[in-house]
Structure formats: structure tokens, C-alpha cells
Design a protein around this motif. Structure first.
Motif, PDB file in Angstrom:
ATOM      1  N   THR A 207       1.142  -1.186  -0.101  1.00  0.00           N
ATOM      2  CA  THR A 207      -0.167  -0.084   0.397  1.00  0.00           C
ATOM      3  C   THR A 207       0.782   1.341   0.160  1.00  0.00           C
ATOM      4  N   ASP A 208       0.511   2.135  -1.014  1.00  0.00           N
ATOM      5  CA  ASP A 208       1.321   3.319  -1.259  1.00  0.00           C
ATOM      6  C   ASP A 208       0.249   4.591  -1.184  1.00  0.00           C
ATOM      7  N   GLY A 209      -0.038   5.387  -0.221  1.00  0.00           N
ATOM      8  CA  GLY A 209      -1.048   6.161  -0.046  1.00  0.00           C
ATOM      9  C   GLY A 209      -2.265   5.824  -0.764  1.00  0.00           C
ATOM     10  N   SER A 210      -2.531   6.274  -1.974  1.00  0.00           N
ATOM     11  CA  SER A 210      -3.662   5.203  -2.773  1.00  0.00           C
ATOM     12  C   SER A 210      -3.607   4.351  -3.143  1.00  0.00           C
ATOM     13  N   THR A 211      -2.628   4.045  -3.340  1.00  0.00           N
ATOM     14  CA  THR A 211      -2.843   2.949  -3.965  1.00  0.00           C
ATOM     15  C   THR A 211      -2.263   1.673  -4.494  1.00  0.00           C
ATOM     16  N   ILE A 212      -2.823   0.358  -4.206  1.00  0.00           N
ATOM     17  CA  ILE A 212      -2.539  -0.741  -3.702  1.00  0.00           C
ATOM     18  C   ILE A 212      -1.626  -1.783  -4.668  1.00  0.00           C
ATOM     19  N   THR A 213      -1.339  -2.272  -4.257  1.00  0.00           N
ATOM     20  CA  THR A 213      -0.019  -3.074  -5.773  1.00  0.00           C
ATOM     21  C   THR A 213      -0.705  -4.599  -5.153  1.00  0.00           C
ATOM     22  N   PHE A 214      -1.381  -5.541  -6.193  1.00  0.00           N
ATOM     23  CA  PHE A 214      -1.860  -6.982  -5.495  1.00  0.00           C
ATOM     24  C   PHE A 214      -0.003  -7.567  -6.558  1.00  0.00           C
ATOM     25  N   GLY A 215       0.149  -8.572  -5.362  1.00  0.00           N
ATOM     26  CA  GLY A 215       1.336  -9.482  -6.079  1.00  0.00           C
ATOM     27  C   GLY A 215       0.650 -10.580  -6.829  1.00  0.00           C
ATOM     28  N   ARG A 216       1.230 -11.552  -7.396  1.00  0.00           N
ATOM     29  CA  ARG A 216       0.062 -13.209  -7.808  1.00  0.00           C
ATOM     30  C   ARG A 216      -0.282 -13.270  -6.614  1.00  0.00           C
ATOM     31  N   VAL A 217      -1.811 -13.687  -8.007  1.00  0.00           N
ATOM     32  CA  VAL A 217      -3.267 -14.416  -6.729  1.00  0.00           C
ATOM     33  C   VAL A 217      -3.011 -15.044  -6.653  1.00  0.00           C
ATOM     34  N   ALA A 218      -3.017 -16.345  -6.014  1.00  0.00           N
ATOM     35  CA  ALA A 218      -3.498 -18.194  -5.878  1.00  0.00           C
ATOM     36  C   ALA A 218      -4.588 -18.603  -5.415  1.00  0.00           C
ATOM     37  N   THR A 219      -5.089 -19.105  -6.644  1.00  0.00           N
ATOM     38  CA  THR A 219      -6.314 -19.124  -5.720  1.00  0.00           C
ATOM     39  C   THR A 219      -6.299 -21.059  -5.780  1.00  0.00           C
ATOM     40  N   THR A 220      -7.801 -21.070  -5.847  1.00  0.00           N
ATOM     41  CA  THR A 220      -8.472 -22.960  -4.980  1.00  0.00           C
ATOM     42  C   THR A 220      -8.510 -23.229  -6.848  1.00  0.00           C
ATOM     43  N   ARG A 221      -8.537 -24.227  -6.844  1.00  0.00           N
ATOM     44  CA  ARG A 221      -9.322 -24.713  -8.071  1.00  0.00           C
ATOM     45  C   ARG A 221     -10.406 -25.316  -8.805  1.00  0.00           C
ATOM     46  N   ARG A 222     -11.470 -25.120  -7.956  1.00  0.00           N
ATOM     47  CA  ARG A 222     -12.854 -25.350  -8.169  1.00  0.00           C
ATOM     48  C   ARG A 222     -13.506 -25.135  -9.060  1.00  0.00           C
ATOM     49  N   LEU A 223     -14.224 -25.731  -9.590  1.00  0.00           N
ATOM     50  CA  LEU A 223     -15.101 -25.549 -10.282  1.00  0.00           C
ATOM     51  C   LEU A 223     -16.722 -24.876 -10.351  1.00  0.00           C
ATOM     52  N   CYS A 224     -16.485 -23.407 -10.778  1.00  0.00           N
ATOM     53  CA  CYS A 224     -18.159 -22.877 -10.117  1.00  0.00           C
ATOM     54  C   CYS A 224     -18.796 -22.689 -11.630  1.00  0.00           C
ATOM     55  N   PRO A 225     -20.469 -22.440 -11.177  1.00  0.00           N
ATOM     56  CA  PRO A 225     -21.254 -21.685 -11.816  1.00  0.00           C
ATOM     57  C   PRO A 225     -20.787 -20.716 -12.519  1.00  0.00           C
ATOM     58  N   GLY A 226     -21.721 -20.960 -13.397  1.00  0.00           N
ATOM     59  CA  GLY A 226     -21.299 -18.981 -14.550  1.00  0.00           C
ATOM     60  C   GLY A 226     -21.016 -17.261 -14.300  1.00  0.00           C
ATOM     61  N   PRO A 227     -22.381 -17.792 -12.772  1.00  0.00           N
ATOM     62  CA  PRO A 227     -22.371 -16.542 -12.298  1.00  0.00           C
ATOM     63  C   PRO A 227     -21.110 -16.359 -11.544  1.00  0.00           C
ATOM     64  N   GLU A 228     -20.480 -17.529 -10.779  1.00  0.00           N
ATOM     65  CA  GLU A 228     -19.925 -17.140  -9.690  1.00  0.00           C
ATOM     66  C   GLU A 228     -18.361 -16.894 -10.568  1.00  0.00           C
ATOM     67  N   MET A 229     -18.429 -17.599 -12.223  1.00  0.00           N
ATOM     68  CA  MET A 229     -17.149 -17.510 -12.294  1.00  0.00           C
ATOM     69  C   MET A 229     -17.396 -16.283 -12.956  1.00  0.00           C
ATOM     70  N   ASP A 230     -18.164 -15.801 -13.357  1.00  0.00           N
ATOM     71  CA  ASP A 230     -17.979 -14.145 -13.973  1.00  0.00           C
ATOM     72  C   ASP A 230     -17.398 -13.065 -13.057  1.00  0.00           C
ATOM     73  N   LEU A 231     -18.210 -13.145 -11.365  1.00  0.00           N
ATOM     74  CA  LEU A 231     -17.996 -12.956 -10.690  1.00  0.00           C
ATOM     75  C   LEU A 231     -16.170 -12.898  -9.839  1.00  0.00           C
ATOM     76  N   GLU A 232     -15.435 -13.725  -9.954  1.00  0.00           N
ATOM     77  CA  GLU A 232     -14.144 -14.567  -9.643  1.00  0.00           C
ATOM     78  C   GLU A 232     -13.221 -13.694 -11.059  1.00  0.00           C
ATOM     79  N   ARG A 233     -13.816 -14.017 -12.213  1.00  0.00           N
ATOM     80  CA  ARG A 233     -13.014 -12.993 -13.288  1.00  0.00           C
ATOM     81  C   ARG A 233     -12.795 -11.401 -12.493  1.00  0.00           C
TER      82      ARG A 233
END
Length: 272
Positions: A207-233
Motif C-alpha cells: 500500500t502506497d498512499g491511495s494505491t494498492i499493488t497486488f502480487g500474484r493471486v493464488a486461488t483454489t481450483r474449484r469448478l463454479c457455476p457461470g455467475p460465480e465464474m463471472d464474478l471471480e473473473r
């Protein structure tokens, strides 16, 4: 001449003494004095809506429903899904709300039903009572809106619940069926973890002032219904690299360089 002068001075002194007695602090209606009515101390406070009671039926509020009244004649907040603004004034124990505008996101039930009830109750002249951080606004017909004072939310340590997607100044509702599923917490050590609506994730942040820099995002690998995948993306796009963030009391907004992003509401601390 001297006697007349002394008599005049004595009369003025008596009048001043009488005036002072009539305005002495602590005098009230019982002794002929008058007290100045003070306004309820409700402005400048973030009030989380706890419930609305109409015709004796109490309906609990969804997370994120809140009201903030300023001292310039306005109010803004969230009905539970849609944001709103209105005119509002406080005089003594009366809070008067009128007019206003709101966003037009499609809201799922039962949130839509609650919004309709709250919009109807939070209008007109409302009698306010304040006790131990709880504000109750009562309509002329006896319906009640119950609110509790909430402190500002810090970025780190707060559970943030995603409640809308954003594009520039426009907010849209989450994909149907994903409401309340995405949440995350920034830790003081710079890590962030939570749920994207289906899959869990973790990442590092700077965090620096009004910005946040994200590193690599690691996620689990569950298969999700269409709306949930849309939100995830959509959330992953908003967490890619350096993004801008703002916190308005208990609302966090993350915005990617292309203008897309999301808004999240701090979890109600009184519910824990």
C-alpha cells in the motif's frame, strides 16, 4: 439632582439583576424561564440500519444498509442494495427527510422487498430517540427504523464484503446468485485472503498512499457455476497489479487503471 441620579442608578441595577435572574443557567418552564431545545446529535455519524418495523412486523436489514446525515441539509446511504441521496434536516428531536435520488440496480429478493419498506419508512417527519448508540426513527403512523452507530473501518483487519461491480461512476449489481459470497481481509503484514465468490484466494499487497499493488493471486481450483465464474473473473481483473483504492467510512472501492473495479462494505461489527 443628586437624589434623582442615585434613584436612577438603583433602578437600572435592579433591572439588570432581574434580567440576570431570568436567564440564569438551570432555570426552566417551572420557574418562568425557558430552555433551548438541542438537536439530536445524529449528523456526521455512519448509522447502520438494523431493522425496519412496519405495521408491527420487524424486518432485519441486509448487510450494508446505512444512512449518513450531514449538517448541510443532506443525507446519503444505501438501502441494502441501491445507494441513495436525499434532503434531510434535524430540529430538536425531529428528523425530516424529503426528495432524493437512488441508483437503479436490480436487487434480488428479499433485499428488494426490504429496500421498498425502508424507502417508505425513511421519509417525512420522523421522531428520533437516541439511547446507547442506537437511533430509532418513528413515523407519524408508528413505523420504526432502527439504526446503530458504526465506527470508521480501517483497511487492514476489516472483513470486506463485495456488494457491487463498478465501471467509472456506475455501479452494477453482482451476478445473480453470488450476493454475499465474495469477501476478503487485508492483514497488517501485507497479505490478503478471502473468497472470490466460489474459489478461495490469497495474495500479497503493498500500500502506497491511495494505491494498492497486488502480487500474484493464488486461488483454489474449484469448478463454479457461470455467475460465480463471472464474478471471480471481474474481481481478479480488479486485483491485477497496481490499483487505486478509496475508503468512505465503511465502503471500500478498488479501481483498476481501465476504470473497472468493485465496491465492498465493511462487515457489521455489532453482528460479531
Amino acid at each position: 439632582m443628586q437624589k434623582q441620579h442615585l434613584t436612577t442608578v438603583a433602578a437600572v441595577a435592579a433591572l439588570l439583576a432581574l434580567t440576570a435572574c431570568g436567564t440564569e443557567s438551570g432555570s426552566g418552564a417551572g420557574d418562568g424561564g425557558s430552555s433551548v431545545a438541542t438537536d439530536l446529535p445524529v449528523t456526521g455519524v455512519h448509522w447502520s440500519v438494523k431493522s425496519v418495523t412496519v405495521d408491527g412486523k420487524r424486518t432485519a436489514a441486509p448487510a450494508g444498509a446505512h444512512v449518513r446525515i450531514d449538517d448541510k441539509g443532506g443525507a446519503k446511504g444505501n438501502y441494502g442494495c441501491n445507494q441513495f441521496t436525499a434532503k434531510a434536516s434535524v430540529e430538536g428531536e425531529t428528523v425530516t427527510v424529503s426528495g432524493g435520488a437512488m441508483t437503479e440496480m436490480a436487487c434480488p429478493e428479499p433485499v428488494q422487498g426490504f429496500e421498498n419498506v425502508l424507502r417508505s419508512a425513511f421519509q417525512g417527519e420522523l421522531k428520533g430517540t437516541l439511547s446507547d448508540g442506537t437511533l430509532t426513527l418513528t413515523t407519524a403512523g408508528g413505523d420504526k427504523v432502527t439504526l446503530t452507530e458504526q465506527p470508521p473501518a480501517p483497511l487492514a483487519g476489516t472483513e470486506w464484503k463485495v456488494d457491487s461491480l463498478t465501471s467509472g461512476e456506475t455501479a452494477t449489481s453482482l451476478p445473480s446468485g453470488t450476493e454475499g459470497k465474495a469477501h476478503f481481509v487485508f492483514a497488517k503484514d501485507g497479505t490478503v485472503r478471502g473468497s472470490l465468490g466460489c474459489n478461495s484466494f490469497t495474495s500479497t499487497t503493498t500500500t502506497d498512499g491511495s494505491t494498492i499493488t497486488f502480487g500474484r493471486v493464488a486461488t483454489t481450483r474449484r469448478l463454479c457455476p457461470g455467475p460465480e465464474m463471472d464474478l471471480e473473473r471481474a474481481l481478479l481483473k480488479a486485483m491485477a497489479g497496481k490499483v487505486r483504492y478509496t475508503i468512505e467510512h465503511r465502503t471500500l472501492t478498488l479501481t483498476a487503471p481501465n476504470g473497472s473495479g468493485f465496491a465492498a462494505e465493511a462487515a457489521d461489527v455489532s453482528a460479531k
